[in-house]
Design an enzyme around this catalytic site. Structure first.
Site, PDB file in Angstrom:
ATOM      1  N   CYS A   1      23.023   3.923  -0.880  1.00 46.89           N
ATOM      2  CA  CYS A   1      23.756   2.998  -0.008  1.00 46.89           C
ATOM      3  C   CYS A   1      24.315   1.823  -0.798  1.00 46.89           C
ATOM      4  CB  CYS A   1      22.865   2.512   1.129  1.00 46.89           C
ATOM      5  SG  CYS A   1      21.311   1.761   0.587  1.00 46.89           S
TER       6      CYS A   1
ATOM      7  N   HIS B   1      18.298  -1.643   2.780  1.00 42.46           N
ATOM      8  CA  HIS B   1      19.494  -0.834   2.997  1.00 42.46           C
ATOM      9  C   HIS B   1      20.733  -1.712   2.870  1.00 42.46           C
ATOM     10  CE1 HIS B   1      21.858   2.479   4.449  1.00 42.46           C
ATOM     11  NE2 HIS B   1      22.263   1.832   5.531  1.00 42.46           N
TER      12      HIS B   1
END
EC number: 3.4.19.12
Length: 520
Positions: A168, A471
């Site tokens: 990510c 994330h």
């Protein structure tokens, strides 16, 4: 990593009839029915969502570890563990007991066989879907996704990037750079280079760490990725080839552990810059750069040699002034930069949300002021004064001598303590439009009225508590609309949502002059 639990955990047949129907990347979680980030258990073939959705894949593993109290477990049951699962989009394998991604296989090669079976299912579903779309196109002029905005129907051409296993950090940077129009357009207009020939030409491969190929081009794979992101022909693109090249030329990013998005961005820009200084199909890329009139201005910033599109767009120049407090000697040094790393002032570090009432709000201007304010260096940073001929106490101040076309601001949210790297979770207020940089310039009187104003183009956000976990997502503006990029998922959003984000990296684009000049 080499996982020791594959033998007891990978128990399903590679072509198991227990697999759901349809495309693996669109399989739904058996608990919440979400089709975002599906993972299949390699023990029982059940499908659950990943930890950044609702975490049912991890809960499936945890529930399987609870001892059976009502029935005595057989020897076979004791050996069977639901510890290993596979990402149905990237086909990477993860072990919950090792808490890491797996690169090895069983003696019978079952992991690779399951991977190939899932790829075949995906390809079959893709072929069927392509035939279905072709029939629809024959009866309709719509060739992209449709979405309602303010009551009218419009096309949504944005494409997501599949997560290849904690990638990510890369996806958020790529989506941000793809929305820096002048930067993105330069790469998309480069001529294509075919690096693979024969049997491997055009084939989509699953790369592993053991594969070797020195004939790689970061510029070419970066170009292909940018071209795929706004075609509107698919909902998500898998940047496997680009990630493979990253592994080859940036050893720090090998493996599937979480990485720092800012560190990756700097490595990416630096390596693009170095490769662009070479040749491209026998044509010097500096020649290609000079042919673009909007990038060939005389005030380009050069870093490590000749100027490229990287330095022409992101390059600026700082003036570093150091004054000896004993004799008053002044030393000046000019340093090129591609981004500015800004501290969040300590007095704001307890302010975690925009609406929190305890204390004043930290703004981006506070961070910029902290960066450029006069600072007295402490005892560990004594300045070697050439007049005093010894290290002396001194003051330091930064000025910006030249602003870049795209101003990249990195908020330093991660700080080392004694043994840990902690996150500063302070909310920093930032403007969507009209960031005025004139007061930080060395010679503001030489700047035009519009040349110091910047408008926001993209924001990278880190969700979570530490640099090695959490994330990354990105917000970016495209043709007047804001999008939220969360790996393979792209959603339309609004400005109110964007300004509430806890920014980690901000990309500001120099405002174009109203007179319609070539200036960006």
């Amino acid at each position: 990593m080499e996982c020791p639990h594959l033998g007891s955990s990978v128990c399903i047949a590679p072509d198991s009839a227990k697999f759901p129907q349809g495309s693996p990347s669109s399989w739904c979680c058996s608990v919440c029915r979400s089709n975002k980030s599906p993972w299949v258990c390699l023990t029982c073939s059940s499908v659950h969502c990943g930890r950044y959705v609702n975490g049912h894949a991890k809960k499936h593993y945890e529930d399987a570890q609870i001892p059976m109290t009502n029935h005595k477990k057989t020897e076979k049951q004791e050996k069977v563990q639901h510890t290993v699962c596979m990402d149905c989009s990237s086909y990477s394998t993860y072990c919950y007991r090792c808490d890491d991604f797996v690169v090895n296989d069983t003696k019978l090669g079952l992991v690779q066989k399951v991977r190939e079976h899932l790829q075949n299912l995906e390809n079959s579903a893709f072929t069927s879907d392509r035939h279905r779309k072709r029939k629809l196109l024959e009866n309709s002029s719509l060739n992209s996704k449709l979405l309602k905005v303010n009551g009218s129907t419009t096309a949504l051409c944005a494409t997501g990037l599949r997560n290849l296993g904690n990638t990510c950090f890369m996806n958020a940077i790529l989506q941000s750079l793809s929305n820096i129009q002048q930067f993105c357009c330069y790469f998309k207009e480069l001529p294509a280079v075919e690096l693979r020939n024969g049997k491997t030409a055009g084939r989509r491969t699953y790369h592993t760490r053991s594969q070797g190929d020195n004939n790689v081009s970061l510029v070419e794979e970066f170009r292909k990725t940018l071209c795929a992101l706004w075609q509107g022909s698919q909902t998500a693109f898998s940047p496997e080839s680009l990630f493979y090249v990253v592994w080859k030329i940036m050893p720090n990013f090998r493996g599937y552990q979480q990485q720092d998005a800012h560190e990756f961005m700097r490595y990416l820009l630096d390596h693009l810059h170095l490769e662009l200084q070479g040749g491209f199909n026998g044509v010097s890329r500096s020649v290609i750069l000079q042919e673009n009139s909007s990038l060939s201005a005389s005030n380009k910033c050069c870093i490590n040699g000749a100027s490229t599109v990287v330095t022409a767009i992101f390059g600026g120049i700082l003036q570093n002034e150091v004054n000896c407090l004993i004799c008053g000697t002044e030393s000046r040094k000019f340093d090129p930069f591609l981004d500015l790393s800004l501290d969040i002032p300590s007095q704001f570090r307890n302010k975690r949300t925009k609406n929190q009432e305890n204390g004043p709000m930290c703004t981006l201007r506070d961070c910029l002021r902290s960066f450029t304010d006069l600072e007295e260096l402490d005892e560990t940073e004594l300045y070697m004064c050439h007049k005093c001929k010894k290290k002396q106490k001194s003051t330091k101040k930064f000025w910006i001598q030249k602003l870049p076309k795209v101003l990249c601001l990195h908020l330093k949210r991660f700080h080392w303590t004694a043994y840990l790297r902690n996150k500063v979770d302070t909310y920093v207020e930032f403007p969507l439009r009209g960031l005025d940089m004139k007061c930080y310039l060395l010679e503001p009187e030489n700047s035009g009225p519009e040349s110091c104003l910047y408008d926001l183009a993209a924001v990278v956000v880190h969700h979570g508590s530490g640099v090695g976990s959490g994330h990354y997502t990105a917000y970016a503006a495209h043709e007047g609309r804001w999008f939220h990029f969360n790996d393979s998922t792209v959603t339309l959003t609004d400005e109110e949502t964007v300004v509430k984000a806890k920014a980690y990296i901000l990309f500001y684009v120099e405002r174009q002059a109203k007179s319609g000049s070539d200036k960006l």
